[in-house]
Design a protein around this motif. Structure first.
Motif, PDB file in Angstrom:
ATOM      1  N   TYR A  10       4.714 -10.831  -2.529  1.00 42.54           N
ATOM      2  CA  TYR A  10       5.269  -9.767  -3.464  1.00 42.54           C
ATOM      3  C   TYR A  10       6.408  -8.999  -2.765  1.00 42.54           C
ATOM      4  CZ  TYR A  10       0.511 -10.362  -5.405  1.00 42.54           C
ATOM      5  OH  TYR A  10      -0.440 -10.793  -6.062  1.00 42.54           O
ATOM      6  N   THR A  11       7.351  -8.726  -3.650  1.00 41.16           N
ATOM      7  CA  THR A  11       8.653  -8.017  -3.188  1.00 41.16           C
ATOM      8  C   THR A  11       8.174  -6.452  -3.683  1.00 41.16           C
ATOM      9  OG1 THR A  11      10.165  -9.758  -3.634  1.00 41.16           O
ATOM     10  CG2 THR A  11      10.969  -7.443  -3.259  1.00 41.16           C
ATOM     11  N   ILE A  12       8.292  -5.702  -2.449  1.00 37.72           N
ATOM     12  CA  ILE A  12       7.480  -4.305  -2.631  1.00 37.72           C
ATOM     13  C   ILE A  12       8.741  -3.296  -1.999  1.00 37.72           C
ATOM     14  CG2 ILE A  12       5.755  -2.540  -2.096  1.00 37.72           C
ATOM     15  CD1 ILE A  12       3.792  -4.902  -2.117  1.00 37.72           C
ATOM     16  N   ALA A  13       9.042  -2.374  -2.922  1.00 32.64           N
ATOM     17  CA  ALA A  13      10.114  -1.144  -2.190  1.00 32.64           C
ATOM     18  C   ALA A  13       9.281   0.048  -1.846  1.00 32.64           C
ATOM     19  CB  ALA A  13      10.984  -0.619  -3.407  1.00 32.64           C
ATOM     20  N   VAL A  14       9.619   0.563  -0.625  1.00 30.03           N
ATOM     21  CA  VAL A  14       9.216   1.535  -0.113  1.00 30.03           C
ATOM     22  C   VAL A  14       9.776   2.754   0.192  1.00 30.03           C
ATOM     23  CG1 VAL A  14       7.403   2.263   1.893  1.00 30.03           C
ATOM     24  CG2 VAL A  14       7.179  -0.103   0.595  1.00 30.03           C
ATOM     25  N   THR A  15       9.672   3.994  -0.109  1.00 34.30           N
ATOM     26  CA  THR A  15      10.499   5.060   0.573  1.00 34.30           C
ATOM     27  C   THR A  15       9.697   5.864   1.888  1.00 34.30           C
ATOM     28  OG1 THR A  15       9.489   6.835  -0.827  1.00 34.30           O
ATOM     29  CG2 THR A  15      11.104   5.595  -2.035  1.00 34.30           C
ATOM     30  N   GLY A  24       7.899  10.423   7.675  1.00 34.88           N
ATOM     31  CA  GLY A  24       7.334  10.029   6.454  1.00 34.88           C
ATOM     32  C   GLY A  24       6.462   9.038   6.721  1.00 34.88           C
ATOM     33  N   PRO A  25       5.812   8.708   5.396  1.00 36.36           N
ATOM     34  CA  PRO A  25       4.564   7.616   5.453  1.00 36.36           C
ATOM     35  C   PRO A  25       5.085   6.315   5.695  1.00 36.36           C
ATOM     36  CG  PRO A  25       4.231   9.415   4.083  1.00 36.36           C
ATOM     37  CD  PRO A  25       5.650   9.624   4.230  1.00 36.36           C
ATOM     38  N   GLY A  26       6.291   6.076   5.376  1.00 29.62           N
ATOM     39  CA  GLY A  26       6.870   4.889   4.831  1.00 29.62           C
ATOM     40  C   GLY A  26       6.587   3.528   5.751  1.00 29.62           C
ATOM     41  N   VAL A  27       7.061   3.972   7.030  1.00 30.09           N
ATOM     42  CA  VAL A  27       6.721   2.900   8.092  1.00 30.09           C
ATOM     43  C   VAL A  27       5.243   2.388   8.035  1.00 30.09           C
ATOM     44  CG1 VAL A  27       7.026   2.444  10.446  1.00 30.09           C
ATOM     45  CG2 VAL A  27       9.070   3.518   9.266  1.00 30.09           C
ATOM     46  N   LEU A  51      20.435   7.523   8.822  1.00 27.25           N
ATOM     47  CA  LEU A  51      19.959   7.558   9.944  1.00 27.25           C
ATOM     48  C   LEU A  51      18.278   7.504   9.934  1.00 27.25           C
ATOM     49  CD1 LEU A  51      22.301  10.110  12.003  1.00 27.25           C
ATOM     50  CD2 LEU A  51      21.851   7.563  12.258  1.00 27.25           C
ATOM     51  N   GLU A  52      17.808   7.162   9.066  1.00 27.00           N
ATOM     52  CA  GLU A  52      16.408   6.849   8.779  1.00 27.00           C
ATOM     53  C   GLU A  52      16.237   5.550   9.384  1.00 27.00           C
ATOM     54  OE1 GLU A  52      14.697   7.063   4.803  1.00 27.00           O
ATOM     55  OE2 GLU A  52      16.138   8.741   3.926  1.00 27.00           O
ATOM     56  N   PRO A  53      15.202   5.817  10.669  1.00 27.01           N
ATOM     57  CA  PRO A  53      14.774   4.855  11.525  1.00 27.01           C
ATOM     58  C   PRO A  53      14.359   3.604  10.798  1.00 27.01           C
ATOM     59  CG  PRO A  53      14.413   6.786  12.564  1.00 27.01           C
ATOM     60  CD  PRO A  53      14.551   7.159  11.073  1.00 27.01           C
ATOM     61  N   GLY A  54      13.334   3.812   9.906  1.00 28.60           N
ATOM     62  CA  GLY A  54      13.100   2.496   9.250  1.00 28.60           C
ATOM     63  C   GLY A  54      14.054   1.556   8.593  1.00 28.60           C
ATOM     64  N   ILE A  55      15.041   2.095   8.387  1.00 28.04           N
ATOM     65  CA  ILE A  55      16.179   1.112   7.895  1.00 28.04           C
ATOM     66  C   ILE A  55      16.633   0.090   8.829  1.00 28.04           C
ATOM     67  CG2 ILE A  55      18.718   1.038   7.432  1.00 28.04           C
ATOM     68  CD1 ILE A  55      18.662   4.057   6.463  1.00 28.04           C
ATOM     69  N   TYR A  56      16.560   0.535  10.034  1.00 29.16           N
ATOM     70  CA  TYR A  56      17.014  -0.478  11.429  1.00 29.16           C
ATOM     71  C   TYR A  56      15.837  -1.281  11.809  1.00 29.16           C
ATOM     72  CZ  TYR A  56      20.868   2.555  10.474  1.00 29.16           C
ATOM     73  OH  TYR A  56      21.980   3.287   9.821  1.00 29.16           O
ATOM     74  N   ASP A  91       8.330  -6.247  -7.526  1.00 29.32           N
ATOM     75  CA  ASP A  91       7.093  -6.410  -8.116  1.00 29.32           C
ATOM     76  C   ASP A  91       6.220  -5.011  -8.246  1.00 29.32           C
ATOM     77  OD1 ASP A  91       6.623  -9.337  -8.506  1.00 29.32           O
ATOM     78  OD2 ASP A  91       6.882  -9.153  -6.297  1.00 29.32           O
ATOM     79  N   LEU A  92       6.601  -3.981  -7.218  1.00 28.63           N
ATOM     80  CA  LEU A  92       6.088  -3.008  -6.931  1.00 28.63           C
ATOM     81  C   LEU A  92       7.103  -1.938  -6.290  1.00 28.63           C
ATOM     82  CD1 LEU A  92       3.433  -1.051  -7.095  1.00 28.63           C
ATOM     83  CD2 LEU A  92       2.695  -2.336  -5.089  1.00 28.63           C
ATOM     84  N   LEU A  93       6.662  -0.706  -6.642  1.00 28.64           N
ATOM     85  CA  LEU A  93       7.458   0.653  -5.716  1.00 28.64           C
ATOM     86  C   LEU A  93       6.352   1.466  -5.486  1.00 28.64           C
ATOM     87  CD1 LEU A  93      10.834   1.942  -6.874  1.00 28.64           C
ATOM     88  CD2 LEU A  93       8.953   3.372  -6.058  1.00 28.64           C
ATOM     89  N   ILE A  94       6.566   1.762  -3.897  1.00 30.07           N
ATOM     90  CA  ILE A  94       5.577   2.967  -3.515  1.00 30.07           C
ATOM     91  C   ILE A  94       6.364   4.095  -2.943  1.00 30.07           C
ATOM     92  CG2 ILE A  94       3.582   3.338  -1.823  1.00 30.07           C
ATOM     93  CD1 ILE A  94       3.123   0.380  -1.980  1.00 30.07           C
ATOM     94  N   PRO A  95       6.386   5.162  -3.668  1.00 32.55           N
ATOM     95  CA  PRO A  95       7.296   6.366  -3.389  1.00 32.55           C
ATOM     96  C   PRO A  95       6.243   7.200  -2.335  1.00 32.55           C
ATOM     97  CG  PRO A  95       6.936   6.362  -5.633  1.00 32.55           C
ATOM     98  CD  PRO A  95       6.031   5.286  -5.115  1.00 32.55           C
ATOM     99  N   ASN A  96       6.714   7.866  -1.245  1.00 32.20           N
ATOM    100  CA  ASN A  96       6.138   8.494  -0.328  1.00 32.20           C
ATOM    101  C   ASN A  96       6.449   9.941  -0.094  1.00 32.20           C
ATOM    102  OD1 ASN A  96       4.221   6.151   0.529  1.00 32.20           O
ATOM    103  ND2 ASN A  96       6.252   5.221   0.762  1.00 32.20           N
ATOM    104  N   PHE A  97       7.290  10.514  -0.844  1.00 32.78           N
ATOM    105  CA  PHE A  97       7.578  12.019  -0.620  1.00 32.78           C
ATOM    106  C   PHE A  97       7.222  12.767  -1.727  1.00 32.78           C
ATOM    107  CE2 PHE A  97      11.313  10.303   2.146  1.00 32.78           C
ATOM    108  CZ  PHE A  97      10.791  10.762   3.260  1.00 32.78           C
TER     109      PHE A  97
END
Length: 352
Positions: A10-15, A24-27, A51-56, A91-97
Motif C-alpha cells: 500500500y502507498t500511504i501518506a503520513v503527516t 509529531g506522531p508521523g515518524v 526542516l521537518e526531520p522526517g523529510i530526510y 491508497d490511504l492518508l493518515i493525518p497526525n495533527f
C-alpha cells in the motif's frame, strides 16, 4: 518448495514529520507501519516546513510533498492532494495533527473519490472532545474532567484563577500547557499561548497526581480495537513524554472502553489522564489522533497504526488482547546529516 504468499503493498501518506523536541506522531506511525506483518508500504510524507526531520529520513519516507498550512483551507489542500495522487496513487492518508484534522475530515468524501481512503472521526466527534467542551462531555458520560474555563482577556483569566485556584493550568486551544503558580506566571502563559495558537486560551483546575496516557483505536461502531496505557517516566519542559513504560491496569482499559462506547470514536486517539491520590482517573485531554509515542504500541504487541490500515480498507479487525507490560521507550537526540541540495529542493519545489 512452498511459495510464500505475496503481501499486499500500500502507498500511504503520513503527516506529522516534525520529529523535534515536541515531536509529531508521523515518524512513529511510519515505523509502526513498516513493521506491519500483513502488508508492505511505500510511505509518502506530507510536510508543512522544509526542516521537518522526517523529510530526510529516507529509510522511512520514500518521498515527501509539502502541503499548505491548515489555515489555507480545504480548496488549497484538495488541489495539492490531487496533484500528489496523480503521481503517487495513494491508497490511504493518515493525518497526525489536531489543527489539520477538520480540513481532512471535510475532504474525506472527495478524497475517497480520488481513491484515497481515510479513517477519521466525524466533525461532531472532534467537537465533543475539544478542550472547550471537555468538561461538558465528561459530565454527560460520567467521566471525571477537571473544571475549566475558556478565556479571551486577561481580566477573564484573573477571575478564572480566583475561582479555580492556584496552581492553575493554562492551555493553548490546540497544544501546549503551563502550570502557573502565580498570577504573573498565568499572564505570561496567556500571552505566549495566545500568540502561538490564538484564542481562546483555556484555564483549567490543577489536579495533583501521576500522569498516565492511553493510546487507543476505535472502530467507529463503539468497539475498542486497542488500548495501551503508559506512565511517563521523564517529562520535558514542554510537558512531553521523553520516556515511558507500559502499565497493566484494568481500570485504564475500562476507561478507554467507556470513552469509545460513549463516542463511537473512529480512528486513533490518546487519553491524557491524571491519577489522583485516591486512585481516581481525571481526563485532562482527549487527543483526536495517535500520540507521538504510538510506536510503543507496536513494540508492545498491539500495532495500532497497522490495525487502522485494515479498518480503513474495510477489513475485519478483532479487538486486540494482551500487550507487553513493562516495555519502555526512551527518546534521544540524533544529528541527521543530509545535503543542502535536498533542503533547497523541498524549499523551492515542494517535493523531495
Amino acid at each position: 518448495m512452498t511459495l510464500q504468499p505475496t503481501r499486499p503493498r500500500y502507498t500511504i501518506a503520513v503527516t506529522g514529520l516534525n520529529a523535534i523536541d515536541s515531536p509529531g506522531p508521523g515518524v512513529a506511525v511510519i515505523r509502526a507501519l513498516r513493521e506491519a506483518p500483513g502488508f508492505a508500504v511505500r510511505i509518502i510524507g506530507l510536510s508543512y516546513e522544509a526542516l521537518e526531520p522526517g523529510i530526510y529520513m529516507h529509510e522511512l519516507v520514500d518521498k515527501t510533498y509539502q502541503i499548505p498550512y491548515p489555515g489555507a483551507g480545504t480548496t488549497a489542500l484538495l488541489e495539492r492532494l490531487t496533484h500528489v495522487q496523480e503521481h503517487e496513487h495513494l491508497d490511504l492518508l493518515i493525518p497526525n495533527f489536531d489543527a489539520e484534522l477538520p480540513n481532512f475530515i471535510r475532504l474525506s468524501g472527495r478524497l475517497l473519490v480520488l481513491g484515497i481512503r481515510t479513517f477519521l472521526p466525524s466533525l461532531e466527534q472532534l467537537d465533543q472532545r475539544d478542550k472547550l467542551h471537555l468538561r461538558a462531555f465528561g459530565q454527560a458520560h460520567d467521566l471525571l474532567v477537571p473544571d475549566d474555563e475558556p478565556v479571551f482577556r486577561l481580566d477573564e483569566l484573573r477571575r478564572a484563577g480566583e475561582r479555580l485556584g492556584y496552581p492553575l493550568v493554562v492551555k493553548g486551544k490546540f497544544y501546549d500547557a503551563t502550570v502557573a503558580h502565580t498570577w504573573e506566571q498565568a499572564q505570561k502563559a496567556f500571552h505566549q499561548l495566545h500568540a502561538t495558537w490564538g484564542l481562546p486560551v483555556i484555564a483549567q483546575e490543577f489536579v495533583a497526581g501521576h500522569e498516565i496516557n492511553i493510546a487507543g483505536l476505535g472502530d467507529g461502531a463503539g468497539r475498542l480495537i486497542s488500548a495501551v496505557p503508559m506512565r511517563k517516566l521523564y517529562i520535558t519542559d514542554k510537558g512531553k513524554a521523553w520516556a515511558g513504560i507500559t502499565l497493566e491496569d484494568p481500570a485504564l482499559l475500562a476507561l478507554a472502553e467507556q470513552f469509545v462506547a460513549a463516542t463511537h470514536w473512529r480512528g486513533g486517539f490518546e487519553l491524557e489522564l491524571m491519577r489522583g491520590s485516591g486512585g481516581e482517573l481525571h481526563i485532562m485531554e482527549i487527543n483526536p489522533r495517535f500520540p507521538a509515542w504510538v510506536y510503543l504500541t507496536a513494540a508492545s504487541g498491539q500495532n495500532q497504526p497497522a490495525a487502522l490500515v485494515h479498518l480503513a480498507l474495510g477489513e475485519p479487525v478483532a479487538p486486540m488482547q494482551g500487550y507487553a507490560v513493562g516495555r519502555m521507550f526512551i527518546r534521544y537526540a540524533w544529528d541527521l546529516i543530509t545535503d543542502n541540495t535536498e533542503f533547497h529542493q523541498i524549499s523551492a519545489f515542494g517535493e523531495l
